[in-house]
Every structure is written in structure tokens, then in C-alpha cells.
Design a protein around this motif. Structure first.
Motif, PDB file in Angstrom:
ATOM      1  N   LEU A  30       4.614 -13.024 -17.755  1.00  0.00           N
ATOM      2  CA  LEU A  30       3.321 -12.751 -17.350  1.00  0.00           C
ATOM      3  C   LEU A  30       3.661 -12.708 -15.626  1.00  0.00           C
ATOM      4  CD1 LEU A  30       0.498 -11.780 -17.044  1.00  0.00           C
ATOM      5  CD2 LEU A  30       0.120 -14.293 -17.535  1.00  0.00           C
ATOM      6  N   GLY A  31       4.541 -13.942 -15.211  1.00  0.00           N
ATOM      7  CA  GLY A  31       4.598 -14.039 -13.660  1.00  0.00           C
ATOM      8  C   GLY A  31       5.044 -12.184 -12.521  1.00  0.00           C
ATOM      9  N   ARG A  32       6.336 -12.013 -13.713  1.00  0.00           N
ATOM     10  CA  ARG A  32       6.549 -10.744 -13.132  1.00  0.00           C
ATOM     11  C   ARG A  32       5.916  -9.565 -12.742  1.00  0.00           C
ATOM     12  NH1 ARG A  32      11.378 -12.036 -16.500  1.00  0.00           N
ATOM     13  NH2 ARG A  32      11.031 -11.066 -17.452  1.00  0.00           N
ATOM     14  N   THR A  33       5.013  -9.246 -13.852  1.00  0.00           N
ATOM     15  CA  THR A  33       4.050  -8.600 -14.036  1.00  0.00           C
ATOM     16  C   THR A  33       3.258  -9.002 -12.428  1.00  0.00           C
ATOM     17  OG1 THR A  33       4.344  -8.066 -15.955  1.00  0.00           O
ATOM     18  CG2 THR A  33       2.266  -7.764 -15.687  1.00  0.00           C
ATOM     19  N   LEU A  34       2.270  -9.614 -12.515  1.00  0.00           N
ATOM     20  CA  LEU A  34       1.336 -10.155 -11.995  1.00  0.00           C
ATOM     21  C   LEU A  34       2.145 -10.075 -10.337  1.00  0.00           C
ATOM     22  CD1 LEU A  34      -0.510 -12.844 -13.305  1.00  0.00           C
ATOM     23  CD2 LEU A  34      -0.900 -10.476 -13.387  1.00  0.00           C
ATOM     24  N   SER A  35       4.023 -10.482  -9.435  1.00  0.00           N
ATOM     25  CA  SER A  35       3.532 -10.862  -8.815  1.00  0.00           C
ATOM     26  C   SER A  35       3.942  -8.714  -8.090  1.00  0.00           C
ATOM     27  CB  SER A  35       4.950 -10.879  -8.644  1.00  0.00           C
ATOM     28  OG  SER A  35       5.968  -9.816  -9.683  1.00  0.00           O
ATOM     29  N   ALA A  36       4.238  -8.040  -9.070  1.00  0.00           N
ATOM     30  CA  ALA A  36       3.614  -6.947  -8.909  1.00  0.00           C
ATOM     31  C   ALA A  36       3.510  -5.598  -8.406  1.00  0.00           C
ATOM     32  CB  ALA A  36       4.906  -6.077  -9.518  1.00  0.00           C
ATOM     33  N   TYR A  37       1.651  -6.225  -8.335  1.00  0.00           N
ATOM     34  CA  TYR A  37       0.567  -5.785  -8.572  1.00  0.00           C
ATOM     35  C   TYR A  37       0.406  -5.382  -7.430  1.00  0.00           C
ATOM     36  CZ  TYR A  37      -1.822  -8.910  -5.903  1.00  0.00           C
ATOM     37  OH  TYR A  37      -2.863  -9.551  -4.719  1.00  0.00           O
ATOM     38  N   GLY A  38      -0.365  -3.922  -7.251  1.00  0.00           N
ATOM     39  CA  GLY A  38      -0.906  -3.466  -6.422  1.00  0.00           C
ATOM     40  C   GLY A  38       0.236  -2.152  -6.193  1.00  0.00           C
ATOM     41  N   THR A  39      -0.031  -1.557  -4.850  1.00  0.00           N
ATOM     42  CA  THR A  39       0.995  -0.663  -4.028  1.00  0.00           C
ATOM     43  C   THR A  39       0.925  -0.578  -2.718  1.00  0.00           C
ATOM     44  OG1 THR A  39      -0.998   0.932  -4.228  1.00  0.00           O
ATOM     45  CG2 THR A  39       0.385   0.947  -5.793  1.00  0.00           C
ATOM     46  N   ASP A  40       2.256  -0.295  -2.053  1.00  0.00           N
ATOM     47  CA  ASP A  40       2.221  -0.061  -0.312  1.00  0.00           C
ATOM     48  C   ASP A  40       1.215   0.257   0.154  1.00  0.00           C
ATOM     49  OD1 ASP A  40       4.177  -2.459  -0.874  1.00  0.00           O
ATOM     50  OD2 ASP A  40       6.106  -0.462  -0.780  1.00  0.00           O
ATOM     51  N   GLY A  41       0.739  -0.772   0.897  1.00  0.00           N
ATOM     52  CA  GLY A  41      -0.565   0.710   1.516  1.00  0.00           C
ATOM     53  C   GLY A  41      -1.849   0.661   1.113  1.00  0.00           C
ATOM     54  N   ALA A  42      -2.522  -0.231  -0.052  1.00  0.00           N
ATOM     55  CA  ALA A  42      -3.550  -0.097  -0.730  1.00  0.00           C
ATOM     56  C   ALA A  42      -4.255  -1.373  -0.138  1.00  0.00           C
ATOM     57  CB  ALA A  42      -3.092  -0.701  -1.927  1.00  0.00           C
ATOM     58  N   SER A  43      -5.733  -1.555   0.310  1.00  0.00           N
ATOM     59  CA  SER A  43      -6.676  -2.468   0.546  1.00  0.00           C
ATOM     60  C   SER A  43      -5.940  -4.008  -0.099  1.00  0.00           C
ATOM     61  CB  SER A  43      -7.167  -1.839   1.078  1.00  0.00           C
ATOM     62  OG  SER A  43      -8.098  -2.077  -0.605  1.00  0.00           O
ATOM     63  N   GLU A  44      -6.746  -4.990   0.046  1.00  0.00           N
ATOM     64  CA  GLU A  44      -6.536  -6.323  -0.664  1.00  0.00           C
ATOM     65  C   GLU A  44      -7.390  -6.146  -1.797  1.00  0.00           C
ATOM     66  OE1 GLU A  44      -7.245  -9.460   1.412  1.00  0.00           O
ATOM     67  OE2 GLU A  44      -5.541  -9.378   3.239  1.00  0.00           O
ATOM     68  N   ALA A  45      -8.965  -5.414  -1.450  1.00  0.00           N
ATOM     69  CA  ALA A  45      -9.465  -5.248  -2.563  1.00  0.00           C
ATOM     70  C   ALA A  45      -8.917  -4.028  -4.184  1.00  0.00           C
ATOM     71  CB  ALA A  45     -11.235  -4.658  -2.341  1.00  0.00           C
ATOM     72  N   GLU A  46      -8.239  -3.604  -3.320  1.00  0.00           N
ATOM     73  CA  GLU A  46      -7.604  -2.098  -4.057  1.00  0.00           C
ATOM     74  C   GLU A  46      -6.299  -3.478  -5.211  1.00  0.00           C
ATOM     75  OE1 GLU A  46      -7.700   1.766  -2.041  1.00  0.00           O
ATOM     76  OE2 GLU A  46      -6.703   0.608  -1.325  1.00  0.00           O
ATOM     77  N   ARG A  47      -5.604  -4.309  -4.263  1.00  0.00           N
ATOM     78  CA  ARG A  47      -4.755  -5.025  -4.706  1.00  0.00           C
ATOM     79  C   ARG A  47      -5.234  -5.594  -5.917  1.00  0.00           C
ATOM     80  NH1 ARG A  47       0.387  -5.498  -3.232  1.00  0.00           N
ATOM     81  NH2 ARG A  47       0.042  -7.460  -3.147  1.00  0.00           N
ATOM     82  N   TYR A  48      -6.436  -5.839  -5.527  1.00  0.00           N
ATOM     83  CA  TYR A  48      -6.859  -7.344  -6.502  1.00  0.00           C
ATOM     84  C   TYR A  48      -7.116  -6.786  -7.570  1.00  0.00           C
ATOM     85  CZ  TYR A  48      -9.662 -11.220  -7.738  1.00  0.00           C
ATOM     86  OH  TYR A  48     -10.023 -12.593  -8.498  1.00  0.00           O
ATOM     87  N   GLU A  49      -7.949  -5.482  -7.896  1.00  0.00           N
ATOM     88  CA  GLU A  49      -8.394  -5.026  -8.860  1.00  0.00           C
ATOM     89  C   GLU A  49      -7.202  -4.392  -9.652  1.00  0.00           C
ATOM     90  OE1 GLU A  49     -10.852  -0.650  -9.599  1.00  0.00           O
ATOM     91  OE2 GLU A  49     -11.590  -2.529  -8.655  1.00  0.00           O
ATOM     92  N   ALA A  50      -6.241  -4.250  -9.311  1.00  0.00           N
ATOM     93  CA  ALA A  50      -4.696  -3.604  -9.563  1.00  0.00           C
ATOM     94  C   ALA A  50      -4.056  -5.084 -10.109  1.00  0.00           C
ATOM     95  CB  ALA A  50      -3.784  -2.794  -8.893  1.00  0.00           C
ATOM     96  N   LEU A  51      -4.354  -6.237  -9.597  1.00  0.00           N
ATOM     97  CA  LEU A  51      -4.025  -7.455 -10.535  1.00  0.00           C
ATOM     98  C   LEU A  51      -4.484  -7.917 -11.695  1.00  0.00           C
ATOM     99  CD1 LEU A  51      -3.001 -10.273 -10.093  1.00  0.00           C
ATOM    100  CD2 LEU A  51      -4.923 -10.674  -9.468  1.00  0.00           C
TER     101      LEU A  51
END
Length: 160
Positions: A30-51
Motif C-alpha cells: 500500500l505504501g508503494r501504491t500511495l507514494s506513486a499517486y497522481g501525475t506530473d503536472g497535476a495540481s495538488e487537488a488533482e493529486r489528492y483526488e488521485a490518492l
């Protein structure tokens, strides 16, 4: 039974050891999965939703391990060793989640941030887990979680 008694002391101790080993393996994944969330260039909000999308996907992919975690919480009432293990895991989880959200190594997270940001994130995590394990069709999706948090922040905004 004699071998179990010799190596573990009791059947309950063997089961506790097996549960801890399973939770450790799952936590690493799970740690590996969560540490890779989001995409480069995404906003913090987009990355948080991806998390949250990654967390929710893990509720489906690793359902039995999530259920075992809940079972572990119940069993901890009867096992001091398991309670200590789970308590330590919560301390690490709060710090790890705060570090993940801040984008810094865990050793840069102070105790106050772990107790606030990390603890709030862990509480959301646990609550969402119980909803997904109980009724996945009615449980919130990642956009719902983010929208709910935005609504909550208006309630606690300074000057309200």
C-alpha cells in the motif's frame, strides 16, 4: 499443537504473528501504491483526488487484507502484543500520511503535524474503509471525498 506451543506459546500467538506478517506485507504494498499517486503536472487537488482513487482501488484489490485489519482491531482487545503492534502502526501511518501529503521524507514531519494532518487523514482513511467494506455501491468515490472535505473546510474556516 506441541510445535505451535514450542514456537509461539499458544495458538492465539501464532494467529497474531500471522496477522502481523500479513498486515506488514500489505502495508508495504500500500505504501508503494500511495507514494506513486497522481501525475506530473497535476495540481495538488488533482493529486489528492488521485490518492483517494488509489486508496479506494485498494479496498477492492486487497479486500481480504483490509478485512483482516479490521479483525485485528477487534482481536487487539484480547491481545496486548497485537494492540501494541497496531498502535505503533497507527503512529507510523500518521507520520507517513503527513509526509506523503507534504511531499517530504517522514523524518521531516514533526509530532504536531503527525497528530493533526496525519491523524485526520488516517481517520478519513479508516472511515472510508469501513464504508467500502460494508457497502461498496453506496460508498463515496474519490471526487466525493474531496468535495466533502471542501465542504467541511468552510465550516471551520477562520472567521466563521
Amino acid at each position: 499443537m506441541a510445535a505451535i506451543g514450542y514456537h509461539f506459546g499458544s495458538r492465539e500467538a501464532l494467529l497474531t504473528t500471522a496477522l502481523i506478517d500479513a498486515i506488514d506485507a500489505w502495508g508495504t504494498r500500500l505504501g508503494r501504491t500511495l507514494s506513486a499517486y497522481g501525475t506530473d503536472g497535476a495540481s495538488e487537488a488533482e493529486r489528492y483526488e488521485a490518492l483517494w482513487a488509489a486508496v479506494i482501488q485498494s479496498f477492492t484489490d486487497d479486500r481480504k487484507l483490509w478485512l483482516a485489519t479490521l479483525e485485528g482491531l477487534v482481536q487487539a482487545e484480547h491481545s496486548d502484543d497485537l494492540r501494541r503492534y497496531l498502535s505503533g502502526g497507527q503512529v507510523q501511518g500518521r507520520r507517513g500520511l503527513a509526509a506523503l501529503l507534504r511531499g517530504v521524507p517522514e523524518d521531516e514531519i514533526d509530532d504536531a503535524t503527525a497528530r493533526t494532518l496525519g491523524a485526520a487523514q488516517l481517520a478519513l482513511f479508516t472511515g472510508l474503509m469501513t464504508q467500502w467494506l460494508t457497502d461498496p455501491q453506496q460508498a463515496p468515490r474519490a471526487p466525493d471525498v474531496v468535495a466533502g472535505l471542501r465542504a467541511l473546510t468552510t465550516l471551520v474556516a477562520p472567521g466563521r
